[in-house]
Design an enzyme around this catalytic site. Structure first.
Site, mmCIF file in Angstrom:
data_model
loop_
_atom_site.group_PDB
_atom_site.id
_atom_site.type_symbol
_atom_site.label_atom_id
_atom_site.label_comp_id
_atom_site.label_asym_id
_atom_site.label_seq_id
_atom_site.Cartn_x
_atom_site.Cartn_y
_atom_site.Cartn_z
ATOM 1 N N GLU A 79 0.812 -1.208 0.000
ATOM 2 C CA GLU A 79 0.000 0.000 0.000
ATOM 3 C C GLU A 79 0.854 1.270 0.000
ATOM 4 O O GLU A 79 0.567 2.213 -0.720
ATOM 5 C CB GLU A 79 -0.909 -0.027 1.248
ATOM 6 N N ASP A 80 1.895 1.270 0.798
ATOM 7 C CA ASP A 80 2.596 2.532 1.082
ATOM 8 C C ASP A 80 3.999 2.662 0.503
ATOM 9 O O ASP A 80 4.669 3.658 0.744
ATOM 10 C CB ASP A 80 2.709 2.737 2.608
#
Ligand code: MN
Length: 498
Positions: A79-80
């Site tokens: 996600e990051d």
């Protein structure tokens, strides 16, 4: 703590329950995540890697295998960071990658307000139906986020905390994860109801301080009694009730803290089931039990799998004390619920069969998900779904001795539909513990329920909708009504096709 220190601590924790664990995998996951998150910071200003490490440590507390620990370390990578799920798969294989992907999916919420709530709930249900391990990791993730909320704006604090209280904690409860539920609730409590939090905290602290010496004395007497009876390897400790559950109990008792007996319960942990009953006998030999407060959740476990013996006694100086007695294994299961199924155990691997019987309702959720593909239908059924999953459960017996679990206040009609659609459609009355009762009578845990059917019955009565509780029963009754109307229209208007 510095990241490398946390990592050392994590390895120690895993070594504590599984010396043969795949430590190489854990280390590779840590290094991979650390490099991927390099330069990123948490809202608190700490290096980002602190967060996946804390998540993994909570998972290690649950004694989970290294696949889940690795996924915990890697959960925010896709996600990051620049690294993708495919990168994780190449390095750690499909199982770890699938878990990371699942966590990412649960985390991506795009709506606001009520839509956000619904989407959130739906994603949790879906994840639960697909792979419960994802939800377990999500709890550990959320727990750390809650415990480090100081850094973010108040509005977001409130939202995250409320979401935890309304969605995460009830699901944790439903999965039997008492300790995780308590921690989620306590961490969220402070932000959602700050005044009530302070009030409860102050009251509990005062009351606990006052009782401290007293309970020490009772614990000493208990230990001596067990020793005198030749019981070995026991552990007696006090257990402080979680703040949020205390608060809710206080509300039920006119805010009178003196009336909460289990504010501080005493726990006796022993090696075997036989020892549990022996310990119960020893406690009752010393102090008189309160009538109606002896609960045998070993012979009849709670629907979420909880097993223990509970008793409340008139203790020294006439004070009232609750005891909870269980084995080490039951203790682990009581704290971590469904996670205990994956937990590493030195004596034996947990049987897969146990898992399937306990998460029957999880697979039912998957069916409901399928059924409710459009948003409108989902919205309409949301309250029913919440009752099915969040409400306290009861368990009743069929005449053959099968245990059926249902939401609290369910009726014989709910039970009938749970057993089979045809039984639901043709039921006319029920026998509860040998007494004939009407179909709207709420059932209680432990009831033996026989459904009386009539083959000639044309179908369910739409009035049943007024009192049935489960989504299953409601949708079947509606379905039947709709089919009936369609048939009726066809009968009245013969020319109408389809
Ligand atoms: Mn996270």
């Amino acid at each position: 703590m510095k990241p490398d220190q946390m990592y050392e601590r994590l390895v120690e924790m895993i070594r504590g329950y599984n010396p043969q664990a795949d430590f190489d995998k854990v280390q590779r996951a840590y290094v991979f995540a650390k490099i991927a998150h390099e330069g990123q910071k948490r809202a608190t200003g700490e290096p980002y890697i602190i967060h996946p490490l804390a998540t993994a440590m909570t998972l290690a507390e649950m004694r989970l295998p290294t696949t889940i620990i690795a996924a915990g370390l890697l959960h925010d990578v896709p996600e990051d960071t620049a690294r993708t799920v495919e990168d994780v798969e190449k390095e750690f294989g499909p199982d770890v990658a699938k878990l990371c992907e699942g966590i990412t999916k649960v985390g991506k919420i795009k709506y606001r307000g009520i839509d956000r709530y619904i989407e959130n709930l739906r994603k949790m249900f879906l994840a639960m139906a697909e792979d419960v391990r994802v939800v377990i990791i999500k709890f550990a993730d959320r727990l750390h986020n809650l415990e480090t909320l100081e850094g973010i704006p108040p509005k977001k604090q409130y939202r995250v905390a409320l979401e935890s209280l309304e969605i995460y904690a009830p699901i944790a409860n439903r999965l039997g994860m008492g300790e995780i539920r308590g921690r989620l609730e306590d961490a969220a409590f402070k932000y959602v109801y700050p005044k009530e939090y302070e009030w409860t905290k102050k009251n509990v602290e005062t009351s606990t301080r006052q009782r401290h010496g007293y309970l020490d004395k009772v614990m000493g007497l208990t230990r001596k009694a067990l020793l005198d009876a030749d019981l070995k390897d026991y552990d007696v400790h006090g257990r402080a009730k979680h703040l949020y559950s205390t608060y809710r109990k206080l509300l039920k008792n006119n805010r009178n803290i003196a009336r909460i007996y289990d504010l501080m319960a005493l726990r006796i942990i022993v090696p075997s089931v036989g020892d549990c009953y022996a310990a119960l006998g020893i406690v009752h030999g010393h102090w008189t039990p309160l009538k109606g407060r002896i609960k045998d959740y070993m012979a009849q476990p709670k629907p979420n799998g909880y097993r223990s013996l509970h008793t409340t006694v008139f203790c020294e100086d006439g004070e009232i004390v609750e005891f909870q007695i269980r084995t080490h294994e039951m203790h682990q299961a009581a704290e971590y619920g469904i996670a205990a199924h994956w937990a590493y155990s030195e004596t034996k691997r947990n049987k897969v069969k146990d898992i399937s019987t306990n998460i029957d309702w999880v697979s039912q959720l998957a069916d409901i998900q399928q059924e409710l593909s459009d948003k409108k239908a989902y919205l309409d059924s949301l309250e029913e779904l919440k009752i099915d999953v969040f409400r306290d459960r009861i368990f009743v017996f069929t005449p053959k001795g099968d245990v059926i679990d249902l939401p609290e206040d369910s009726t014989p009609v709910d039970l009938a539909y749970k057993v089979h659609t045809d039984i639901g459609n043709t039921c006319t009355s029920a026998k509860v513990n040998d007494d004939v009762v009407s179909l709207d009578q709420p059932l209680k845990s432990g009831d033996i329920v026989e459904i009386i059917t009539d083959k000639n019955r044309k179908g369910p009565n739409p009035d049943w909708l007024k009192y049935v509780k489960t989504h299953g029963a409601k949708s079947k009754i509606r379905q039947y009504a709709r089919a009936g109307i369609a048939a009726w229209i066809k009968g009245v208007i013969p020319g109408l096709k389809k």
